[in-house]
Design a protein around this motif. Sequence first.
Motif, PDB file in Angstrom:
ATOM      1  N   THR A 170      51.392  73.744  54.941  1.00 54.25           N
ATOM      2  CA  THR A 170      51.818  73.524  53.555  1.00 54.25           C
ATOM      3  C   THR A 170      52.706  72.300  53.423  1.00 54.25           C
ATOM      4  N   LEU A 171      53.229  71.778  54.529  1.00 48.82           N
ATOM      5  CA  LEU A 171      54.079  70.603  54.473  1.00 48.82           C
ATOM      6  C   LEU A 171      53.298  69.303  54.513  1.00 48.82           C
ATOM      7  N   SER A 172      51.997  69.384  54.434  1.00 49.43           N
ATOM      8  CA  SER A 172      51.198  68.172  54.447  1.00 49.43           C
ATOM      9  C   SER A 172      51.554  67.330  53.236  1.00 49.43           C
ATOM     10  N   PRO A 173      51.644  66.030  53.425  1.00 46.21           N
ATOM     11  CA  PRO A 173      52.087  65.184  52.321  1.00 46.21           C
ATOM     12  C   PRO A 173      51.098  65.207  51.159  1.00 46.21           C
ATOM     13  N   SER A 174      51.627  65.443  50.003  1.00 47.03           N
ATOM     14  CA  SER A 174      50.811  65.413  48.798  1.00 47.03           C
ATOM     15  C   SER A 174      51.467  64.440  47.831  1.00 47.03           C
ATOM     16  N   PRO A 175      50.685  63.808  47.013  1.00 46.55           N
ATOM     17  CA  PRO A 175      51.280  62.837  46.102  1.00 46.55           C
ATOM     18  C   PRO A 175      52.220  63.533  45.119  1.00 46.55           C
ATOM     19  N   PRO A 176      53.401  62.958  44.913  1.00 47.29           N
ATOM     20  CA  PRO A 176      54.333  63.581  43.985  1.00 47.29           C
ATOM     21  C   PRO A 176      53.811  63.507  42.561  1.00 47.29           C
ATOM     22  N   PRO A 177      54.136  64.494  41.765  1.00 50.46           N
ATOM     23  CA  PRO A 177      53.672  64.460  40.382  1.00 50.46           C
ATOM     24  C   PRO A 177      54.323  63.309  39.625  1.00 50.46           C
ATOM     25  N   SER A 178      53.571  62.746  38.729  1.00 48.39           N
ATOM     26  CA  SER A 178      54.086  61.646  37.930  1.00 48.39           C
ATOM     27  C   SER A 178      55.033  62.195  36.876  1.00 48.39           C
ATOM     28  N   THR A 179      56.310  61.907  37.044  1.00 55.82           N
ATOM     29  CA  THR A 179      57.309  62.419  36.115  1.00 55.82           C
ATOM     30  C   THR A 179      57.969  61.291  35.332  1.00 55.82           C
ATOM     31  N   GLY A 180      57.386  60.113  35.396  1.00 58.04           N
ATOM     32  CA  GLY A 180      57.968  58.978  34.689  1.00 58.04           C
ATOM     33  C   GLY A 180      57.651  58.998  33.202  1.00 58.04           C
ATOM     34  N   LEU A 181      58.009  57.923  32.550  1.00 59.95           N
ATOM     35  CA  LEU A 181      57.763  57.789  31.114  1.00 59.95           C
ATOM     36  C   LEU A 181      56.341  57.282  30.886  1.00 59.95           C
ATOM     37  N   ASP A 182      55.803  57.609  29.738  1.00 54.53           N
ATOM     38  CA  ASP A 182      54.474  57.107  29.408  1.00 54.53           C
ATOM     39  C   ASP A 182      54.580  55.648  28.946  1.00 54.53           C
ATOM     40  N   LYS A 183      53.449  54.989  28.916  1.00 51.41           N
ATOM     41  CA  LYS A 183      53.419  53.559  28.617  1.00 51.41           C
ATOM     42  C   LYS A 183      53.943  53.245  27.214  1.00 51.41           C
ATOM     43  N   ALA A 184      53.648  54.114  26.249  1.00 55.85           N
ATOM     44  CA  ALA A 184      54.108  53.875  24.871  1.00 55.85           C
ATOM     45  C   ALA A 184      55.633  53.920  24.782  1.00 55.85           C
ATOM     46  N   THR A 185      56.241  54.853  25.475  1.00 55.41           N
ATOM     47  CA  THR A 185      57.710  54.957  25.454  1.00 55.41           C
ATOM     48  C   THR A 185      58.331  53.756  26.136  1.00 55.41           C
ATOM     49  N   ILE A 186      57.749  53.316  27.236  1.00 61.98           N
ATOM     50  CA  ILE A 186      58.280  52.136  27.941  1.00 61.98           C
ATOM     51  C   ILE A 186      58.188  50.901  27.047  1.00 61.98           C
ATOM     52  N   ASN A 187      57.087  50.762  26.331  1.00 62.37           N
ATOM     53  CA  ASN A 187      56.911  49.595  25.467  1.00 62.37           C
ATOM     54  C   ASN A 187      57.808  49.633  24.240  1.00 62.37           C
ATOM     55  N   CYS A 188      58.301  50.807  23.857  1.00 65.87           N
ATOM     56  CA  CYS A 188      59.175  50.913  22.683  1.00 65.87           C
ATOM     57  C   CYS A 188      60.618  50.495  22.964  1.00 65.87           C
ATOM     58  N   LEU A 189      60.992  50.384  24.211  1.00 69.49           N
ATOM     59  CA  LEU A 189      62.368  50.005  24.532  1.00 69.49           C
ATOM     60  C   LEU A 189      62.605  48.550  24.138  1.00 69.49           C
ATOM     61  N   PRO A 190      63.779  48.248  23.585  1.00 70.08           N
ATOM     62  CA  PRO A 190      64.039  46.896  23.083  1.00 70.08           C
ATOM     63  C   PRO A 190      64.165  45.862  24.193  1.00 70.08           C
ATOM     64  N   ILE A 191      63.599  44.681  23.936  1.00 71.10           N
ATOM     65  CA  ILE A 191      63.680  43.554  24.865  1.00 71.10           C
ATOM     66  C   ILE A 191      64.396  42.420  24.147  1.00 71.10           C
TER      67      ILE A 191
END
Length: 155
Positions: free
Chosen positions: A61-82
């Motif tokens: 069960t300790l075999s490496p598995s890809p971590p779940p994507s818990t980041g922000l979605d692309k729309a939220t990232i693009n909404c941040l002010p630059i």
Amino acid sequence: MGLPDPHPFNFVDLNKHSDLQIDSRTLLLGAVFMLLLLISILSLVYFLYTCIRRSQSSASTLSPSPPPSTGLDKATINCLPIVQYGSSLSADSTCRVGECSICLAVFQVGDKVKVLPLCYHGFHSECVDEWFRSRPSCPLCRACVVRVDSLAQSV
């Protein structure tokens, strides 16, 4: 003086001596002892079996598995002010830091700086976008990037 005994060990001949009989109490105690010894050995074997099996199952069960994507979605990232570093807008209020804490480069005049709305930390847009794809918090203070109540309203 006499001659030493040629037979120093005296072996008991059971055929001659009938007074050496095993009584039922001794026989019962011997049987109980053998039974307890057998139970102890079987318990030890079972314990070792379960330990080995548990270690093998936990290793699988300790075999490496890809971590779940818990980041922000692309729309939220693009909404941040630059803002552009060095412009009058960024000099007024928002960006408090003169360097990107992700790539450790000092901001140059004209750099695109993404300013986080809740903590006002600024980062290069490319650096922080990569960060937000895997994590939803500020790289510097770990504060949430978006408010929880704004997420609840959008759902």
